[in-house]
Design a protein around this motif. Structure first.
Motif, PDB file in Angstrom:
ATOM      1  N   SER A 234       1.126  -1.293  -0.318  1.00 22.35           N
ATOM      2  CA  SER A 234      -0.182   0.163  -0.189  1.00 22.35           C
ATOM      3  C   SER A 234       0.279   1.407  -0.165  1.00 22.35           C
ATOM      4  CB  SER A 234      -0.950   0.203   1.151  1.00 22.35           C
ATOM      5  OG  SER A 234      -1.825  -0.574   0.885  1.00 22.35           O
ATOM      6  N   ARG A 235       1.958   1.118   0.832  1.00 23.82           N
ATOM      7  CA  ARG A 235       2.245   2.379   0.971  1.00 23.82           C
ATOM      8  C   ARG A 235       3.278   2.469  -0.905  1.00 23.82           C
ATOM      9  NH1 ARG A 235       4.194   3.074   6.262  1.00 23.82           N
ATOM     10  NH2 ARG A 235       2.829   3.566   7.737  1.00 23.82           N
TER      11      ARG A 235
ATOM     12  N   PHE B 261       2.355   2.072  -3.345  1.00 26.10           N
ATOM     13  CA  PHE B 261       1.278   2.699  -4.615  1.00 26.10           C
ATOM     14  C   PHE B 261       0.686   3.910  -3.404  1.00 26.10           C
ATOM     15  CE2 PHE B 261       1.682  -1.473  -6.302  1.00 26.10           C
ATOM     16  CZ  PHE B 261       1.252  -1.255  -7.702  1.00 26.10           C
ATOM     17  N   SER B 262       0.576   4.095  -2.784  1.00 22.42           N
ATOM     18  CA  SER B 262       0.534   5.555  -2.199  1.00 22.42           C
ATOM     19  C   SER B 262       2.285   6.697  -2.271  1.00 22.42           C
ATOM     20  CB  SER B 262       0.125   5.269  -0.912  1.00 22.42           C
ATOM     21  OG  SER B 262      -0.383   6.602  -0.049  1.00 22.42           O
TER      22      SER B 262
ATOM     23  N   ILE C 216      -2.403   5.151   5.203  1.00 20.47           N
ATOM     24  CA  ILE C 216      -3.715   4.570   4.502  1.00 20.47           C
ATOM     25  C   ILE C 216      -4.920   5.527   4.947  1.00 20.47           C
ATOM     26  CG2 ILE C 216      -4.649   2.374   5.096  1.00 20.47           C
ATOM     27  CD1 ILE C 216      -1.782   2.739   4.539  1.00 20.47           C
ATOM     28  N   SER C 217      -5.174   5.307   3.179  1.00 21.19           N
ATOM     29  CA  SER C 217      -6.837   5.957   3.028  1.00 21.19           C
ATOM     30  C   SER C 217      -7.659   4.652   3.673  1.00 21.19           C
ATOM     31  CB  SER C 217      -7.078   6.530   1.832  1.00 21.19           C
ATOM     32  OG  SER C 217      -6.929   4.709   0.879  1.00 21.19           O
TER      33      SER C 217
ATOM     34  N   GLN D 137      -7.957   1.670   1.239  1.00 20.47           N
ATOM     35  CA  GLN D 137      -6.918   0.864   1.630  1.00 20.47           C
ATOM     36  C   GLN D 137      -7.277   0.076   3.307  1.00 20.47           C
ATOM     37  OE1 GLN D 137      -3.736   3.814   1.026  1.00 20.47           O
ATOM     38  NE2 GLN D 137      -2.646   3.361  -0.359  1.00 20.47           N
TER      39      GLN D 137
ATOM     40  N   ILE E 235      -4.690  -4.853  -2.590  1.00 24.12           N
ATOM     41  CA  ILE E 235      -3.696  -4.001  -2.424  1.00 24.12           C
ATOM     42  C   ILE E 235      -4.611  -1.990  -3.953  1.00 24.12           C
ATOM     43  CG2 ILE E 235      -2.158  -2.228  -2.216  1.00 24.12           C
ATOM     44  CD1 ILE E 235      -3.851  -4.121   0.190  1.00 24.12           C
ATOM     45  N   TYR E 236      -4.072  -3.285  -5.356  1.00 26.45           N
ATOM     46  CA  TYR E 236      -4.034  -1.762  -6.572  1.00 26.45           C
ATOM     47  C   TYR E 236      -5.586  -1.584  -7.112  1.00 26.45           C
ATOM     48  CZ  TYR E 236      -2.646  -0.824 -11.040  1.00 26.45           C
ATOM     49  OH  TYR E 236      -2.809  -0.214 -12.210  1.00 26.45           O
TER      50      TYR E 236
ATOM     51  N   SER F  18      -5.997   1.683  -4.163  1.00 29.52           N
ATOM     52  CA  SER F  18      -4.984   2.285  -4.626  1.00 29.52           C
ATOM     53  C   SER F  18      -5.798   3.296  -5.509  1.00 29.52           C
ATOM     54  CB  SER F  18      -4.121   2.122  -5.232  1.00 29.52           C
ATOM     55  OG  SER F  18      -3.462   0.941  -4.216  1.00 29.52           O
TER      56      SER F  18
ATOM     57  N   SER G  31      -8.849   4.446  -4.033  1.00 34.28           N
ATOM     58  CA  SER G  31      -8.533   6.582  -3.576  1.00 34.28           C
ATOM     59  C   SER G  31      -7.948   6.993  -3.988  1.00 34.28           C
ATOM     60  CB  SER G  31      -7.257   5.747  -2.133  1.00 34.28           C
ATOM     61  OG  SER G  31      -7.535   4.731  -2.211  1.00 34.28           O
ATOM     62  N   GLN G  32      -7.074   7.306  -5.317  1.00 36.18           N
ATOM     63  CA  GLN G  32      -7.169   8.196  -5.957  1.00 36.18           C
ATOM     64  C   GLN G  32      -7.699   8.794  -6.945  1.00 36.18           C
ATOM     65  OE1 GLN G  32      -4.329   6.480  -9.395  1.00 36.18           O
ATOM     66  NE2 GLN G  32      -3.176   5.810  -8.126  1.00 36.18           N
TER      67      GLN G  32
END
Length: 418
Positions: free
Chosen positions: A171-172, A174-175, A180-181, A184, A401-402, A405, A408-409
């Motif tokens: 996660s880190r 991809f962020s 952490i959102s 995530q 996780i992808y 992410s 989240s974007q």
């Protein structure tokens, strides 16, 4: 009652304004503290005499370090929840009940670390396929020596901790932020309670080590791209070498995830997929494979990343009901995200990643079908003869996780445009 009456003291000092120097205890922090205290009492008593205690302490310390990086405080409960999960899953899936798990464990107990390294070096020079079992057993032997226990339950718990921290590392990666959102955080919950991941990490397989080394590899690549440091490059080479010794095709997973992470241009990303597919197809042809059958394998393997075990088969509902429920839910959520939450570029990229993973699984499975005599009595269409549910575990962790992410974007972009 006015808002001023609620948020201010008579002397004029604001209680809720950002500039206040008073410490406000957040509700979720309080809840996390209470849950942690309760779970610690339950789990420490249960694991003190089972060999898990040293790993539990390591998990608590490492998770506390994550908290220092501004991750949600509820993560402190995770080490205790993982033990509760182990108690449940070890009753269903005995850690040594599968032949591969038993082989790794017996190899680990029967080898000295120094002798194991010597044998490993000799097997590498000879090109002996058994070096994969030798190295996997050597890892467990080293862990046993460090922790002072050979308890299968302790090693299974180590698998849980490795996968949990791997998901945080990923996660880190991809962020762009240290925090952490919410998406995530939801992904962590999915990974934490996943029956599929729980099953294959309870068995003493090497999936947990593959996932952990995979996450470290991707993190090293990101740090090298950012800093151009020799330390990151050296770490990448060492970790990838370990990956090859555990699971040779895992470096292809590193390549796929790196493309998803760094190739923003869809054209370059598509070109990287075409290159990978060409390499895999050539390797299949060298073993006498058929193009049409391989394409069928790739399609089935891509679908199986989300939809296996097959929820359309009644016997799967009888034998593995919780795994099938998870498969159905993930399939529905993925479809909803594709249709409603991802833009065209994101959906295309995610689909290509799934097909790239499918091409890797398809090639590995197809080559196995063509080269192993054990498959001669099984019907053709190699994909249906292989344990895809096990093969997809490292890929499922990444895909969850992808997807989180990407969501989240989108949320961040929508907030900026609002």
């Amino acid at each position: 009652v006015s808002s001023h009456d609620i948020t201010s003291f008579p002397n004029g000092h604001d209680l809720l304004k950002p500039e206040s120097h008073m410490v406000i205890i957040r509700f979720e922090t309080l809840i996390a503290t209470l849950l942690t205290s309760l779970s610690l009492i339950i789990t420490v008593v249960g694991v003190y005499n089972s060999g898990i205690f040293p790993i539990f302490l390591i998990a608590v310390v490492s998770t506390s370090w994550i908290l220092a990086s501004r991750t949600h405080p509820a993560f402190l409960v995770a080490p205790s929840l993982l033990i509760i999960k182990l108690i449940i899953f070890s009753e269903i899936y005995e850690p040594l009940s599968e032949i591969d798990a038993l082989n790794f464990y017996q190899q680990a107990k029967g080898v000295n670390v120094l002798d194991g390294v010597t044998n490993l070096y000799r097997m590498i020079l000879e090109g002996n396929f058994l070096l994969l079992i030798e190295f996997s057993g050597l890892i467990y032997r080293a862990v046993m020596n460090i922790l002072g226990t050979d308890s299968p339950l302790a090693l299974a718990y180590l698998n849980y901790v490795l996968i949990f921290h791997s998901s945080i590392i990923m996660s880190r990666v991809f962020s762009d932020q240290r925090s952490i959102s919410h998406f995530q955080s939801a992904a962590f919950v999915v990974i934490l309670v996943s029956p599929l991941i729980g099953k294959y990490s309870t068995y003493l397989y090497k999936e947990a080590f593959v996932i952990f080394l995979l996450s470290i590899s991707i993190y090293s690549i990101k740090e090298y791209v950012r800093n151009r440091g020799l330390y990151q490059l050296a770490a990448l080479v060492i970790v990838c070498s370990f990956l090859v010794l555990i699971r040779p095709y895992a470096v292809l997973l590193v390549f796929t995830i790196s493309c998803a992470l760094f190739l923003r241009d869809l054209r370059w990303f598509t070109l990287s997929f075409a290159l990978l597919f060409l390499v895999l197809y050539v390797s299949v042809v060298q073993f006498g494979g058929n193009f049409i059958k391989y394409i069928v394998d790739v399609v089935l393997a891509s679908v199986a990343l989300i939809g296996s075990p097959n929820f359309l088969r009644l016997d799967n509902w009888i034998s593995e009901p919780w795994l099938v429920v998870e498969s159905l839910v993930l399939s529905i959520l993925t479809l909803v995200c594709f249709v409603r939450r991802l833009n065209k570029t994101q959906a295309t990229k995610f689909a290509i990643v799934m097909v790239m993973f499918g091409a890797i699984n398809g090639a590995v499975s197809y080559q196995r079908f063509l080269t192993l005599d054990d498959f001669s009595e099984i019907k053709e269409g190699s994909l249906l003869t292989d344990d895809l549910s096990r093969k997809k575990v490292p890929m499922q962790v990444f895909l969850v996780i992808y997807m989180a992410s990407l969501l989240s974007q989108n949320k961040k972009r929508n907030n900026l445009n609002a």
